[in-house]
Enzyme design. Structure first.
Site, PDB file in Angstrom:
ATOM      1  N   GLY A  12      42.488  50.921  42.135  1.00  0.00           N
ATOM      2  CA  GLY A  12      41.395  49.981  42.425  1.00  0.00           C
ATOM      3  C   GLY A  12      40.491  50.537  43.509  1.00  0.00           C
ATOM      4  O   GLY A  12      40.043  49.802  44.386  1.00  0.00           O
ATOM      5  N   ARG A  15      35.865  49.821  44.471  1.00  0.00           N
ATOM      6  CA  ARG A  15      35.114  48.827  45.252  1.00  0.00           C
ATOM      7  C   ARG A  15      36.026  48.137  46.269  1.00  0.00           C
ATOM      8  O   ARG A  15      37.242  48.338  46.253  1.00  0.00           O
ATOM      9  CB  ARG A  15      34.424  47.809  44.339  1.00  0.00           C
ATOM     10  N   ASP A  63      44.941  50.934  33.641  1.00  0.00           N
ATOM     11  CA  ASP A  63      45.402  49.619  34.081  1.00  0.00           C
ATOM     12  C   ASP A  63      46.777  49.817  34.743  1.00  0.00           C
ATOM     13  O   ASP A  63      47.717  50.283  34.094  1.00  0.00           O
ATOM     14  CB  ASP A  63      45.504  48.716  32.845  1.00  0.00           C
ATOM     15  N   VAL A  64      46.890  49.443  36.019  1.00  0.00           N
ATOM     16  CA  VAL A  64      48.142  49.701  36.742  1.00  0.00           C
ATOM     17  C   VAL A  64      49.349  48.983  36.128  1.00  0.00           C
ATOM     18  O   VAL A  64      50.488  49.384  36.362  1.00  0.00           O
ATOM     19  CB  VAL A  64      48.054  49.331  38.248  1.00  0.00           C
ATOM     20  N   ASN A  90      46.614  49.663  45.868  1.00  0.00           N
ATOM     21  CA  ASN A  90      45.626  48.702  46.362  1.00  0.00           C
ATOM     22  C   ASN A  90      45.183  47.698  45.297  1.00  0.00           C
ATOM     23  O   ASN A  90      44.766  46.588  45.634  1.00  0.00           O
ATOM     24  CB  ASN A  90      44.407  49.481  46.884  1.00  0.00           C
ATOM     25  N   SER A 142      49.651  41.390  51.829  1.00  0.00           N
ATOM     26  CA  SER A 142      48.741  40.360  52.356  1.00  0.00           C
ATOM     27  C   SER A 142      49.520  39.479  53.325  1.00  0.00           C
ATOM     28  O   SER A 142      50.730  39.282  53.158  1.00  0.00           O
ATOM     29  CB  SER A 142      48.210  39.491  51.210  1.00  0.00           C
ATOM     30  N   TYR A 155      50.042  34.573  43.875  1.00  0.00           N
ATOM     31  CA  TYR A 155      49.602  35.701  44.711  1.00  0.00           C
ATOM     32  C   TYR A 155      50.587  35.940  45.861  1.00  0.00           C
ATOM     33  O   TYR A 155      50.978  37.075  46.135  1.00  0.00           O
ATOM     34  CB  TYR A 155      48.205  35.371  45.242  1.00  0.00           C
ATOM     35  N   ALA A 157      53.741  35.107  45.961  1.00  0.00           N
ATOM     36  CA  ALA A 157      54.995  35.655  45.415  1.00  0.00           C
ATOM     37  C   ALA A 157      54.839  37.149  45.124  1.00  0.00           C
ATOM     38  O   ALA A 157      55.740  37.943  45.415  1.00  0.00           O
ATOM     39  CB  ALA A 157      55.379  34.903  44.141  1.00  0.00           C
ATOM     40  N   LYS A 159      52.836  39.286  46.610  1.00  0.00           N
ATOM     41  CA  LYS A 159      52.716  40.074  47.845  1.00  0.00           C
ATOM     42  C   LYS A 159      54.035  40.067  48.638  1.00  0.00           C
ATOM     43  O   LYS A 159      54.386  41.067  49.274  1.00  0.00           O
ATOM     44  CB  LYS A 159      51.557  39.547  48.696  1.00  0.00           C
TER      45      LYS A 159
END
Ligand code: NAP
Length: 247
Positions: A12, A15, A63-64, A90, A142, A155, A157, A159
């Site tokens: 990623g 940007r 695509d990761v 990232n 995060s 999100y 969960a 991170k």
């Protein structure tokens, strides 16, 4: 901090925080691989900007969350460069909603990209790093993975999972001289936070002792340190970059 001759993959990287990380590593002399899914134009622009700094740069679409695509990415990187020294996991997405309204698809999509994506990339790249007996892996977690956040259970969960993953892999790879660390950004001004409702933004600001959001460069500076030899004796750590939000 010099990274001359090293090669870094930033997932990623076209940007937002990823771009800032890629350009900061390039400015320190690293060759960079910009992974992207949709932002092809932006990825090519980062490649051109990095080349102006005198390093080699490559954009690779993958695509990761797809094992085959990342396997091919690693092959392509090794066709261009002799080593893979730095991996920055990232790539990430949000699909926010309160638990009672959250669909299974939105829960799964976030886990697939934010957590499974880091697993797939780390698995393929760590094989190369283990052979080299050297490497740096930095996961972008995060503060939400540390403290939770209403409306972001998927999100958070992903991170929190990424933090547990970081510590486990750090233990597995330590003897091979591969450092694995995470950073936990707080509120950073990017497209991701631009889409947050004003009320959520205000709530974040109230909880930041420094009373301001961070810039992508604030994250990139710490990633540079964790990519460099200055952090050689640091592994399995999570560094908050959050203006004091979590302490
Ligand atoms: P952003 O501006 O929305 O950028 C997200 C990046 O992830 C884009 O480059 C995107 O690439 C990439 N991406 C999404 N799905 C992908 C996939 N399946 N495979 C490969 N790449 C994919 O977000 P950001 O704010 O820069 O966030 C970067 C990271 O920092 C994320 O992991 C995020 O969770 C984390 N973070 C951000 C904040 C914040 O406040 N902004 C705070 C804490 C943590 P394409 O455009 O090519 O799809």
């Amino acid at each position: 901090m010099q990274l001359t001759g090293k090669t870094a993959i930033v997932t990623g990287g076209a940007r937002g925080i990823g771009k800032s990380i890629a350009m900061t590593l390039a400015a320190a002399g690293a060759n960079i691989v910009i992974n992207y899914t949709r932002s092809s134009k932006e990825a090519e622009e980062v490649v051109e900007e990095a080349k102006k700094l005198g390093v080699s740069a490559l954009a690779v679409k993958a695509d990761v969350s797809k094992n085959d695509e990342i396997e091919n990415l690693v092959k392509e990187v090794l066709n261009h460069f002799d080593s893979i020294d730095i991996l920055v996991n990232n790539a990430g997405i949000t699909r926010d909603n309160l638990l009672i309204r959250m669909s299974e698809e939105d829960f799964q999509a976030v886990i697939d990209i934010n957590l499974k994506g880091a697993f797939i990339c780390t698995k393929h790249v760590s094989k190369v790093m283990m052979k080299q007996r050297k490497g740096k892996i930095i996961n972008i977690a995060s503060v939400v993975g540390v403290m939770g956040n209403a409306g972001q259970s998927n999100y958070a969960a992903s991170k929190a999972g990424l933090i547990g993953f970081t510590k486990s892999i750090a233990k597995e790879l330590a003897k091979r001289n591969v450092n694995v660390n995470a950073v936990a950004p707080g509120y950073i001004e990017t497209d991701m936070t631009a889409s947050l409702p004003e009320k959520v933004r205000e709530e974040f600001m109230i909880n930041i002792p420094m009373a301001r959001g961070g810039e992508p460069q604030d994250v990139a500076n710490v990633v540079l340190f964790l990519s460099s030899e200055y952090s050689d004796y640091i592994t399995g750590q999570v560094i908050n970059i959050d203006g004091g939000m979590v302490m």
